[in-house]
Enzyme design. Structure first.
Site, PDB file in Angstrom:
ATOM      1  N   HIS A 121       0.866  -1.189   0.000  1.00  0.00           N
ATOM      2  CA  HIS A 121       0.000   0.000   0.000  1.00  0.00           C
ATOM      3  C   HIS A 121       0.903   1.240   0.000  1.00  0.00           C
ATOM      4  CE1 HIS A 121      -2.836   2.878   1.890  1.00  0.00           C
ATOM      5  NE2 HIS A 121      -3.803   2.059   1.520  1.00  0.00           N
ATOM      6  N   ASP A 198       3.415  -4.397   7.692  1.00  0.00           N
ATOM      7  CA  ASP A 198       2.158  -3.664   7.646  1.00  0.00           C
ATOM      8  C   ASP A 198       1.043  -4.695   7.870  1.00  0.00           C
ATOM      9  OD1 ASP A 198      -0.268  -2.664   6.808  1.00  0.00           O
ATOM     10  OD2 ASP A 198       0.517  -1.671   5.022  1.00  0.00           O
ATOM     11  N   GLN A 201      -4.120  -5.390   6.966  1.00  0.00           N
ATOM     12  CA  GLN A 201      -5.089  -6.383   6.460  1.00  0.00           C
ATOM     13  C   GLN A 201      -4.920  -7.746   7.124  1.00  0.00           C
ATOM     14  OE1 GLN A 201      -7.553  -5.557   4.541  1.00  0.00           O
ATOM     15  NE2 GLN A 201      -6.864  -3.524   3.933  1.00  0.00           N
ATOM     16  N   LYS A 224     -10.246  -1.076  10.660  1.00  0.00           N
ATOM     17  CA  LYS A 224     -10.437  -2.218   9.741  1.00  0.00           C
ATOM     18  C   LYS A 224     -10.786  -3.492  10.497  1.00  0.00           C
ATOM     19  CE  LYS A 224      -7.062  -0.376   6.505  1.00  0.00           C
ATOM     20  NZ  LYS A 224      -7.711  -0.024   5.250  1.00  0.00           N
ATOM     21  N   CYS A 362      -4.760   2.397  -3.616  1.00  0.00           N
ATOM     22  CA  CYS A 362      -3.487   2.927  -3.070  1.00  0.00           C
ATOM     23  C   CYS A 362      -2.346   1.962  -3.330  1.00  0.00           C
ATOM     24  CB  CYS A 362      -3.602   3.231  -1.578  1.00  0.00           C
ATOM     25  SG  CYS A 362      -4.816   4.474  -1.200  1.00  0.00           S
TER      26      CYS A 362
HETATM   27  N1  PMP Z   1      -1.735  -0.725   4.550  1.00  0.00           N
HETATM   28  C1  PMP Z   1      -2.692  -1.484   4.006  1.00  0.00           C
HETATM   29  C2  PMP Z   1      -2.345  -2.849   3.497  1.00  0.00           C
HETATM   30  C3  PMP Z   1      -3.990  -0.996   3.937  1.00  0.00           C
HETATM   31  O1  PMP Z   1      -4.949  -1.746   3.406  1.00  0.00           O
HETATM   32  C4  PMP Z   1      -4.270   0.300   4.442  1.00  0.00           C
HETATM   33  C5  PMP Z   1      -5.662   0.885   4.352  1.00  0.00           C
HETATM   34  N2  PMP Z   1      -6.282   0.709   3.135  1.00  0.00           N
HETATM   35  C6  PMP Z   1      -3.237   1.024   5.012  1.00  0.00           C
HETATM   36  C7  PMP Z   1      -1.987   0.492   5.052  1.00  0.00           C
HETATM   37  C8  PMP Z   1      -3.464   2.390   5.594  1.00  0.00           C
HETATM   38  O2  PMP Z   1      -4.254   2.285   6.712  1.00  0.00           O
HETATM   39  P1  PMP Z   1      -4.804   3.611   7.457  1.00  0.00           P
HETATM   40  O3  PMP Z   1      -5.405   4.451   6.383  1.00  0.00           O
HETATM   41  O4  PMP Z   1      -5.811   3.074   8.420  1.00  0.00           O
HETATM   42  O5  PMP Z   1      -3.641   4.245   8.123  1.00  0.00           O
END
Ligand code: PMP
Length: 407
Positions: A121, A198, A201, A224, A362
């Site tokens: 991401h 990270d 997910q 999430k 993203c």
């Molecule tokens: N990493 C991953 C794999 C994500 O799916 C997301 C959210 N789509 C993020 C980072 C960012 O998370 P946040 O916007 O809650 O900081």
């Protein structure tokens, strides 16, 4: 076959006077919240609201106790090293930026290499690019295979550069790919690098032990995993945090403030400058209780069941292409239908009351490698069931019909 029956716990999934029924298939972006979490947040504000760590009065003691209990719940839930190694943040993005700005600035120097992956991401890409630019270091992006798995040969090649850090996700938000961390992490450590995972997910979907996996830094977001927005955590090896400089300065993170210099508090306070999101932490604790009551293994089994059901049902639709691997995949389904634009698909589905995501998720480096601008994505969680898959499939069949007339 799906196994959980918890839809009734989620008020937003019931139609009401303002809104029709919704089939929510965008949990990878943000999950819905069960009544238990909503009640915990409301109750905090009704009976315990106060700032933490500073008052001698009863409310402050209650709020502090709840906040610190939430830290213990997080530690246990993700198998952290100890609760001193759990820093509350706004979410995954802030946790990664904390590491890049604090650990990164002290440990990554001109000529060093930072390894990231094409499956990641933007939150786990851009902070490292910014750090590398500042420090004069190089960024090496590990490739993906055609079916959307991390290219382990390319990872091995990248590790020969002796990077300072490898930052990668556990589960891809765009494809659902589950990275084989038990195989990868020892390789990273053998190469002398620290690893940041990270977990945005993975925390909601997979039972994880940060300490068993030997992860140095693990970042995730509460929103999430059935918790409130604006709360998440960095879970780290306490000895690494002890050595790191604070990321932000302010109240709570100090020991002594002089006129020209200050000394800092011990962890975790050193990394929690300012008033924290106490109600968020309490809500996250309630979400963890809720997930534990169901059981993370049961959740994983339920989602895998729905994913396979969806893969099978959608394979009946001619022209539907699924992106990502067949195996080792969480409840995320990225797809294209004929040459209908994903945004058009999402709009037709919305008319049927189905919420999916369309876009680059993203993950622009990944989309470039897949040769697409964007995909449509359905993602599943505890509250989805077989009937949701059927409504999705019927909506896609309708979209196909509409666009075949248009063609
Ligand atoms: N990493 C991953 C794999 C994500 O799916 C997301 C959210 N789509 C993020 C980072 C960012 O998370 P946040 O916007 O809650 O900081």
């Amino acid at each position: 076959m799906t196994t959980l029956d918890v839809k009734a716990d989620f008020p937003i999934l019931e139609p009401d006077a303002e809104r029709r029924r919704i089939i929510y298939l965008d949990s990878a972006a943000s999950s819905q919240k069960p009544r238990q979490v909503l009640d915990a947040v409301r109750r905090f504000y009704e009976v315990s609201n106060s700032n933490v760590h500073r008052g001698a009065y009863d409310l402050a003691v209650r709020a502090t106790k709840l906040y610190e209990e939430a830290r213990c719940k997080v530690t246990e839930f993700v198998g952290g090293y100890d609760s001193r190694g759990v820093i509350f943040t706004r979410g995954t993005t802030e946790a990664i930026n904390l590491v890049a700005n604090s650990w990164g600035r002290d440990n990554v120097r001109a000529g060093d290499t930072v390894v990231i992956t094409a499956l990641d991401h933007h939150s786990n890409i851009v902070p490292w690019q910014m750090l590398a630019k500042q420090q004069g270091a190089a960024v090496r992006m590990v490739e993906v295979t055609e079916d959307g798995r991390l290219d382990l040969e390319d990872l091995r090649a990248a590790l020969k550069l002796r990077p300072k850090i490898v930052a990668l996700n556990y589960v891809s938000n765009a494809l659902g790919t589950i990275n084989p961390l038990p195989e990868i992490i020892p390789l990273i450590h053998e190469a002398g690098a620290v690893v940041l995972v990270d977990g945005a997910q993975s925390a909601p979907h997979i039972a994880t032990s940060v300490s068993d996996l030997d992860i140095d830094f693990y970042a995730f977001s509460g929103h999430k995993m059935l918790g409130p927005m604006g709360i998440g955590a960095l879970v780290a090896r306490p000895e690494l945090l002890d050595e790191m400089n604070p990321y932000q300065g302010g109240g709570e993170m100090i020991q002594e403030v002089g006129d020209e210099q200050s000394t800092y508090a011990d962890i975790p306070a050193k990394f929690e400058a300012g008033t924290p999101n106490v109600a968020g932490a309490v809500g996250l604790g309630a979400a963890i209780d809720y997930l534990n009551d169901i059981g993370m293994d049961a959740i994983h089994e339920h989602e895998t069941g729905i994913l396979h059901l969806a893969l099978e049902r959608l394979s009946d639709i001619p022209g539907l292409k699924v992106f990502g691997p067949d195996e080792e995949r969480a409840g995320v389904l990225s797809f294209a239908l004929d040459d209908i634009h994903p945004h058009d698909l999402a709009t037709v589905l919305d008319q049927e009351g189905v919420a999916i995501r369309a876009g680059h998720h993203c993950t622009q480096p990944l989309m470039r490698r897949l040769g697409v601008q964007s995909t449509a994505r359905a993602s599943f969680y505890v509250y989805n069931d077989e009937s949701d898959v059927e409504v999705l499939a019927c909506g896609l069949e309708k979209a196909k019909e509409i666009f075949s007339y248009a063609a």
